[in-house]
Write a protein that holds these residues in place. Sequence first.
Motif: not given
Length: 189
Positions: A86-114
């Motif tokens: 997310a920080q890498r996207l912010t540095d590149k100026g891709l603010m929409i995707m960076a903000s989408l990644l920071r909306i909430s915390d992903p949860k890990l279920d095995g090898f699946k990220i929810i």
Amino acid sequence: MEDGSEKIENVQPEVVVETNSTTLQPTTHNPELTTTQPKVSALSLSSIRAKKELLESQKGVVKEVVHFPTEVFTETEMLDFWFKYAQRLTDKGLMIMASLLRISDPKLDGFKIIYELPNEGSKIDFEKEKNELLGYLRGHLHNHDISIEVIVNENVKSKVAFTAQDKYNRLNEINPHLDELRRMFDLEL
């Protein structure tokens, strides 16, 4: 010859020159590709038989199976690389995707990220860029079995930190050892 063209063989066996009444066109002759069998028309039964024999001979070739790494990782490691991306996207100026990644915390279920997003529009935007994120996580976590499932949940609250205390609490949620370091070095917020 009947059609008015002559075939002249040059002294060198690699080059065959065909002459026509109007043009000269040199063609290369590769002796390695020459076979002792006569040429076969592409539409004949013998060409079909030859193609089938070629396919049968290729079936015996065993393809090498590539095994990608599948190392075990923790949710904390996954969150660390998630926010680095997310920080890498912010540095590149891709603010929409960076903000989408920071909306909430992903949860890990095995090898699946929810990952939960607040609406369908943000899910569509996230899905467009998901493959780059997936490639980044798979490479840095050394696990190619990782998948991301996106769920739309209207009740998701954005976890944006505005004050220093909010930022500290957020970082402490990600890594509980942060509070221990703060006490060890007697740091203030």
